[in-house]
Write an enzyme that holds these catalytic residues in place. Structure first.
Site, mmCIF file in Angstrom:
data_model
loop_
_atom_site.group_PDB
_atom_site.id
_atom_site.type_symbol
_atom_site.label_atom_id
_atom_site.label_comp_id
_atom_site.label_asym_id
_atom_site.label_seq_id
_atom_site.Cartn_x
_atom_site.Cartn_y
_atom_site.Cartn_z
ATOM 1 N N ASP A 436 39.107 54.353 39.400
ATOM 2 C CA ASP A 436 38.825 53.012 39.922
ATOM 3 C C ASP A 436 37.382 52.646 39.564
ATOM 4 O O ASP A 436 36.464 53.472 39.706
ATOM 5 C CB ASP A 436 38.999 53.008 41.446
ATOM 6 C CG ASP A 436 38.818 51.606 42.017
ATOM 7 O OD1 ASP A 436 39.785 50.840 42.026
ATOM 8 O OD2 ASP A 436 37.692 51.285 42.432
ATOM 9 N N ASN A 444 32.614 40.892 39.964
ATOM 10 C CA ASN A 444 33.266 39.584 39.814
ATOM 11 C C ASN A 444 32.518 38.508 40.586
ATOM 12 O O ASN A 444 32.306 37.388 40.093
ATOM 13 C CB ASN A 444 34.718 39.661 40.310
ATOM 14 C CG ASN A 444 35.653 40.171 39.229
ATOM 15 O OD1 ASN A 444 35.377 40.021 38.036
ATOM 16 N ND2 ASN A 444 36.752 40.772 39.624
ATOM 17 N N ASP A 453 36.398 40.566 33.333
ATOM 18 C CA ASP A 453 37.420 40.891 32.331
ATOM 19 C C ASP A 453 36.800 41.670 31.176
ATOM 20 O O ASP A 453 37.407 42.608 30.631
ATOM 21 C CB ASP A 453 38.055 39.604 31.801
ATOM 22 C CG ASP A 453 38.952 38.941 32.857
ATOM 23 O OD1 ASP A 453 39.261 39.605 33.867
ATOM 24 O OD2 ASP A 453 39.319 37.774 32.649
ATOM 25 N N GLU A 479 41.507 46.932 39.125
ATOM 26 C CA GLU A 479 40.521 47.747 38.431
ATOM 27 C C GLU A 479 40.856 49.235 38.479
ATOM 28 O O GLU A 479 40.002 50.081 38.217
ATOM 29 C CB GLU A 479 39.121 47.511 39.030
ATOM 30 C CG GLU A 479 38.926 47.994 40.463
ATOM 31 C CD GLU A 479 39.312 46.948 41.484
ATOM 32 O OE1 GLU A 479 38.841 47.048 42.625
ATOM 33 O OE2 GLU A 479 40.093 46.016 41.166
#
Length: 575
Positions: A436, A444, A453, A479
Site C-alpha cells: 500500500d 491526492n 495518478d 493504492e
C-alpha cells in the site's frame, strides 16, 4: 542608340547601393595570448571559425597575437601596447574575443583605446575569479577548467601498481598558477601515490630525468613551454622529446598533446573553448546585453586516449572510463572491406529486384479464378486476424488495470488460486505480498488527483522492474497492490519485498523534498484458502501502517514486541 545605352547605364548606376557603410562587414577582433602555430591557439581559432565561417558575408574576423609564450618583459609589453594602439586606431570593432589569461590582462589595459566600447568575450581563462573582469563594463565568456584530480584518478585507475607521479610544470604564469593547485593534491593523494614536481630544467635535463624513471613511475605533463634558460619550447618539440626519452606512460589534460605520444587523459578542448566563445559573441552581436549572459563554467572535458599508446603499455580498453574516446583505433571489418561489401550489397539488391519482378510476372499470369480464390482466402485471413487481435485486446482489457497497465484484481485472484494448486501439487513454496502506498490520500489532497495518478503509474513501473520473470504484480484496489511470488519462502520473499520498498523510497520526483514510501504485509501459503491468505497479508499490512509505515511486516506482533523506530513520522517529513 548611343543615348539609349547611356540612359541604361545611368539607371543601373542609380540602382546600385551607394551607402558603402551599410555594405561593409562588421569587424570582430580575436586577440590571442600566444602565437599562431601554437596548437592550443590554433585549435581555439578553429572553434571560433566553425561558428563564423557560415556568416563570412556579415562578419570579418581580425586576428592579433600577443606572442607572450615566446616574449616577456616590461619593455616588450610597452611596445606591444603602442603597436596595438596604432593598429586599431581607425577601426571600430563590434565585439572582441580574447583567448587565455594574458590577453584578458592586456585588454584591461588597452580597453579605453577601443572605439565604441565593444563587448568582450573571453575563453581559455584559467582559475577564473569575478574580479578578473574589473574595469571591463561589457564582458562575458567561458572559463577553462582543467580537472587535475580526474587526471590523477585516471592514472591511478589504469596503473594501480605504480607508486610515483612526476608532474612536469614550467615556471610560466600558467605553470605557477597550476603549481598552487597541484600543491593541494600532494597531501590529498599522499596515501595513494607520491607526487613530485619537475620544474627547474633545461630541455635536455628534462629528457634525461624522464629517461631515468622506472617501472614504479609515470608522468603527468601539464605545462612545458619555457625552460630554466627562458628558452621557448613548442608543444610538439617538448612532447616529442619526452616521448622519445620516456619508458613510462605519460598523461596530459590538453588536446594538443593527444596523438603526439601521451597515453591520454581527461582532456580539455581548445576547439570547444573557441566554439563556445564565438557563440556567446554572436549573441552580443544580435543585441543581447553581455552583462545578462552568465559566464560559462565547467565546459566539457572528455576522457580521451591514443590507441597506439594503450597498446604500447598493454592497457586493456575495458578498464577505460565509460564513454571514453579513442583515437588511432585500427579500422574495423567494415572499414577494411567496405568496397567489397558495397558491391555485394548492390548485387544483392539487383538480384532481389529481379526475383521480385519475376514473382510479379508469374502472379499476373495466373488464372483469374485462382486470383479470385486467393483474394477471398486473403480476406478471410484478414478478418480472422482482425478478430483474433480484437479478442486479444478484449482479453487484455479484461485482465489489465487501465491506469497502471498492471493486472487487475480479478485476474490476480484467479492466478493466485492457480498458483496455490501448483504449490500443493508440487509441494512447493508460495508467498504473497500486499503493498500500500503510504499517505496516498494526503498526496491526492495536496497535489491533486492527476499527480496521484502519476505516482501510481511510476510506482507500478518500479514494482514491475523489481520482480522476477515468474512473479506477478497487479493493482488490488486504489493504492493497494498485490504481488504473487511462486517458489518463494518467507525469507526470500522478504528480500524481494525489501528491494521493492527501497526502490520506491529512493525514487526521485520532480517536486522538491518529495518522497514516496510503501508499507506491506508478506505471508507464506500455509494451506489456507485464498481469502484467508489475503486476510493474513492485510493484517500484516495494517500492522506495518501502525508501526510507522515504510516497512514490510511478515509476522503478527504481540503488544509487548519491540519494533524498530518508524522511518516516516508525518506525511510532510520527507527524507
Amino acid at each position: 542608340m548611343g543615348i539609349v545605352r547611356f540612359f541604361i547605364i545611368l539607371a543601373v548606376l542609380f540602382a546600385l547601393p551607394w551607402n558603402t557603410e551599410a555594405a561593409r562587414k562588421e569587424k570582430i577582433l580575436v586577440l590571442h595570448s600566444y602565437h599562431q602555430g601554437l596548437e592550443w591557439t590554433d585549435s581555439i581559432t578553429a572553434g571560433i571559425q566553425s561558428v563564423f565561417k557560415p556568416l563570412d558575408k556579415t562578419y570579418e574576423l581580425y586576428y592579433e597575437y600577443l606572442d607572450t609564450k615566446r616574449n616577456t618583459g616590461n619593455d616588450y609589453d610597452k611596445k606591444l601596447t603602442e603597436l596595438f594602439a596604432a593598429k586599431i586606431k581607425n577601426i571600430q570593432f563590434k565585439a572582441v574575443i580574447i583567448a587565455d589569461n594574458n590577453a584578458l590582462a592586456f585588454i584591461k589595459k588597452v580597453y579605453r583605446l577601443l572605439n565604441g566600447h565593444p563587448p568582450i568575450v573571453f575563453c581559455g581563462i584559467n582559475h577564473f575569479q569575478p574580479d578578473l573582469m574589473e574595469n571591463l563594463p561589457f564582458v562575458t565568456g567561458v572559463t577553462e577548467e582543467t580537472d587535475i584530480a580526474a587526471n590523477l584518478d585516471l592514472m591511478l585507475r589504469l596503473h594501480p601498481e605504480r607508486k610515483r607521479i612526476v608532474v612536469i610544470l614550467d615556471k610560466t604564469t600558467t605553470g605557477n598558477a597550476m603549481k598552487k593547485v597541484m600543491t593541494e593534491f600532494v597531501a590529498q593523494y599522499r596515501h595513494r601515490v607520491q607526487i613530485e614536481f619537475l620544474r627547474d630544467f633545461t630541455l635536455e635535463e628534462a629528457a634525461s630525468l624522464i629517461a631515468a624513471l622506472g617501472p614504479d613511475d609515470m608522468v603527468c605533463l601539464l605545462t612545458f613551454n619555457r625552460d630554466r634558460n627562458n628558452h621557448f619550447i613548442s608543444y610538439s618539440e617538448g612532447i616529442a622529446l619526452l616521448v622519445e626519452a620516456s619508458k613510462v606512460p605519460i598523461y596530459g589534460p590538453w588536446d594538443f598533446y593527444l596523438g603526439k605520444g601521451i597515453v591520454g587523459g581527461v582532456i580539455t578542448s581548445g576547439f570547444e573553448q573557441g566554439e563556445i566563445a564565438a557563440q556567446l559573441a554572436l549573441r552580443t552581436l544580435n543585441g543581447e546585453n553581455p552583462q545578462n549572459i552568465p559566464v560559462v563554467t565547467g565546459s566539457g572535458t572528455y576522457a580521451m586516449f591514443d590507441d597506439n599508446r594503450l597498446r604500447a603499455f598493454h592497457l586493456d580498453p575495458r578498464r577505460l572510463p565509460e564513454n571514453a574516446r579513442i583515437i588511432n583505433s585500427p579500422p574495423g571489418f567494415y572499414e577494411r572491406h567496405h568496397r567489397i561489401l558495397q558491391i555485394c550489397g548492390l548485387l544483392a539488391i539487383v538480384l532481389l529486384a529481379y526475383c521480385c519482378w519475376r514473382l510479379f510476372s508469374q502472379k499476373r499470369e495466373r488464372d483469374r479464378l485462382v486470383e479470385m480464390n486467393f483474394a477471398l482466402d486473403r480476406l478471410v485471413e484478414e478478418k480472422t486476424a482482425c478478430l483474433k487481435e480484437t479478442n486479444q485486446v478484449l482479453r487484455r482489457i479484461a485482465i489489465t488495470d487501465d491506469l497502471t497497465g498492471l493486472y487487475n484484481r480479478g485476474y490476480l485472484l484467479k492466478q493466485l488460486a492457480g498458483k496455490i494448486e501448483t504449490a500443493e501439487c508440487q509441494s512447493g513454496n508460495l508467498s504473497t505480498l500486499l503493498l500500500d502506498l503510504d499517505n496516498f490520500k494526503w498526496i491526492n489532497d495536496t497535489f491533486g488527483h492527476d499527480f496521484g495518478d502519476t505516482v501510481l503509474e511510476k510506482a507500478s513501473a518500479i514494482f514491475r522492474s523489481c520482480l522476477r520473470g515468474t512473479d506477478l504484480v497487479g493493482r488490488y484496489g486504489g493504492e493497494e497492490f498485490l504481488v504473487i511470488l511462486p517458489d518463494t519462502d518467507l525469507e526470500k520473499g522478504q528480500l524481494i519485498a525489501e528491494g521493492i520498498r527501497k526502490s520506491i523510497q529512493s525514487c526521485r520526483w520532480d517536486r522538491e523534498n518529495f518522497r514516496i514510501t510503501i508499507s506491506g504485509g508478506l505471508v507464506q501459503y500455509a494451506g489456507e484458502s485464498v481469502e484467508m491468505l489475503l486476510k493474513r497479508a492485510d493484517k500484516l499490512l495494517y500492522q506495518a501502517k501502525d508501526l510507522g509505515r515504510n516497512r514490510i511486516e511478515n509476522r503478527l506482533r504481540k503488544p509487548d514486541d519491540k519494533v524498530e523506530e518508524s522511518r516516516i513520522v508525518t506525511p510532510t517529513a520527507w527524507d
